[in-house]
Design a protein around this motif. Structure first.
Motif, PDB file in Angstrom:
ATOM      1  N   TYR A  10      -4.252  11.216  -5.589  1.00  0.00           N
ATOM      2  CA  TYR A  10      -4.566  10.026  -6.382  1.00  0.00           C
ATOM      3  C   TYR A  10      -5.274   9.008  -5.500  1.00  0.00           C
ATOM      4  CZ  TYR A  10      -0.369   7.960  -4.211  1.00  0.00           C
ATOM      5  OH  TYR A  10       0.559   7.498  -3.318  1.00  0.00           O
ATOM      6  N   VAL A  11      -5.879   8.015  -6.139  1.00  0.00           N
ATOM      7  CA  VAL A  11      -6.530   6.913  -5.437  1.00  0.00           C
ATOM      8  C   VAL A  11      -5.843   5.623  -5.872  1.00  0.00           C
ATOM      9  CG1 VAL A  11      -8.666   5.630  -5.070  1.00  0.00           C
ATOM     10  CG2 VAL A  11      -8.737   8.125  -5.301  1.00  0.00           C
ATOM     11  N   ILE A  12      -5.462   4.796  -4.906  1.00  0.00           N
ATOM     12  CA  ILE A  12      -4.837   3.514  -5.206  1.00  0.00           C
ATOM     13  C   ILE A  12      -5.674   2.409  -4.589  1.00  0.00           C
ATOM     14  CG2 ILE A  12      -3.292   3.645  -3.194  1.00  0.00           C
ATOM     15  CD1 ILE A  12      -1.179   2.201  -4.956  1.00  0.00           C
ATOM     16  N   TYR A  13      -5.820   1.319  -5.312  1.00  0.00           N
ATOM     17  CA  TYR A  13      -6.705   0.236  -4.865  1.00  0.00           C
ATOM     18  C   TYR A  13      -5.905  -0.936  -4.303  1.00  0.00           C
ATOM     19  CZ  TYR A  13     -10.686   2.600  -6.870  1.00  0.00           C
ATOM     20  OH  TYR A  13     -11.665   3.517  -7.142  1.00  0.00           O
ATOM     21  N   THR A  14      -6.439  -1.500  -3.232  1.00  0.00           N
ATOM     22  CA  THR A  14      -5.821  -2.649  -2.583  1.00  0.00           C
ATOM     23  C   THR A  14      -6.916  -3.608  -2.136  1.00  0.00           C
ATOM     24  OG1 THR A  14      -4.509  -3.383  -0.687  1.00  0.00           O
ATOM     25  CG2 THR A  14      -5.789  -1.392  -0.386  1.00  0.00           C
ATOM     26  N   SER A  15      -6.596  -4.895  -2.158  1.00  0.00           N
ATOM     27  CA  SER A  15      -7.550  -5.871  -1.641  1.00  0.00           C
ATOM     28  C   SER A  15      -7.183  -6.276  -0.217  1.00  0.00           C
ATOM     29  CB  SER A  15      -7.577  -7.114  -2.535  1.00  0.00           C
ATOM     30  OG  SER A  15      -6.309  -7.736  -2.530  1.00  0.00           O
TER      31      SER A  15
END
Length: 213
Positions: A10-15
């Protein structure tokens, strides 16, 4: 279909601290290592049950979602209504006799406003993650559930779910809660600007390596 450990699960997004979103690709191998390593530290009984209070779109719930699938323990998926209503949450936890719960400290703090606040807490193990927890919250948990294990779980988004755990056996109201020791097949170092290890008690940057990146 054969899944290679290096393939993306999976791909998880973070700033992060930049404010610019970036995607972190988590491999099947990294996720499998995390699940088995955390279960090794958790040591759930075959009769244990877990409750999931977070969305599957975030990795906070992966601990119990994949932990239950990999260990065979019962997993209770709580409804959105029960997750955000303190008294409904306490009722659900009591009805299902939930043994293991992972939750964000601020969420738990709100739920503990329930009339029967002790019922909000799991019977056996409470895992806190997603943000820093404070000694006052741990003291309240200790008062309500003296025999419940409390695990502080930490890991930046660039790692797989979490990489460090600390068993909160003793709560010192004047001290910060440690982030703990790395899980299996992971390493953690506190280094200075020149990448030298700093002495105990000296501030540095956390560097993480191993199967969870």
């Amino acid at each position: 279909t054969v899944i290679h450990p290096a393939q993306t699960a999976y791909v998880i997004y973070t700033s992060g601290s930049t404010g610019t979103p970036k995607g972190v690709a988590v491999s099947h191998g990294a996720l499998a290592n995390y699940v088995q390593a955390f279960l090794q530290r958790l040591q759930p009984q075959p009769s244990a049950s877990m409750a999931m209070v977070s969305t599957v779109a975030a990795d906070l719930g992966h601990t119990v979602l994949f932990g239950a699938l990999a260990s065979g323990v019962t997993l209770h998926l709580l409804s959105p209504e029960a997750v955000f209503d303190a008294d409904a949450f306490a009722q659900t936890m009591r009805d299902h006799d939930v043994g293991i719960l992972k939750i964000v400290p601020s969420h738990l703090r709100g739920l503990l406003q329930a009339q029967r606040s002790a019922d909000v807490l799991p019977r056996d193990v409470l895992v806190l993650g997603g943000e820093a927890c404070d000694p006052a919250l741990l003291e309240e948990v200790r008062r309500l559930r003296p025999h419940c294990r409390i695990i502080n779980h930490y890991g930046p988004t660039e790692t797989t779910v979490g990489v460090l755990t600390h068993e909160c056996d003793v709560v010192d109201a004047a001290a910060q809660i440690p982030v703990g020791l790395p899980l299996a097949n992971l390493k953690a170092y506190v280094l200075d600007d020149a990448l030298n290890a700093v002495p105990i008690g000296v501030t540095g940057e956390l560097f993480i390596g191993g199967a969870g990146l």
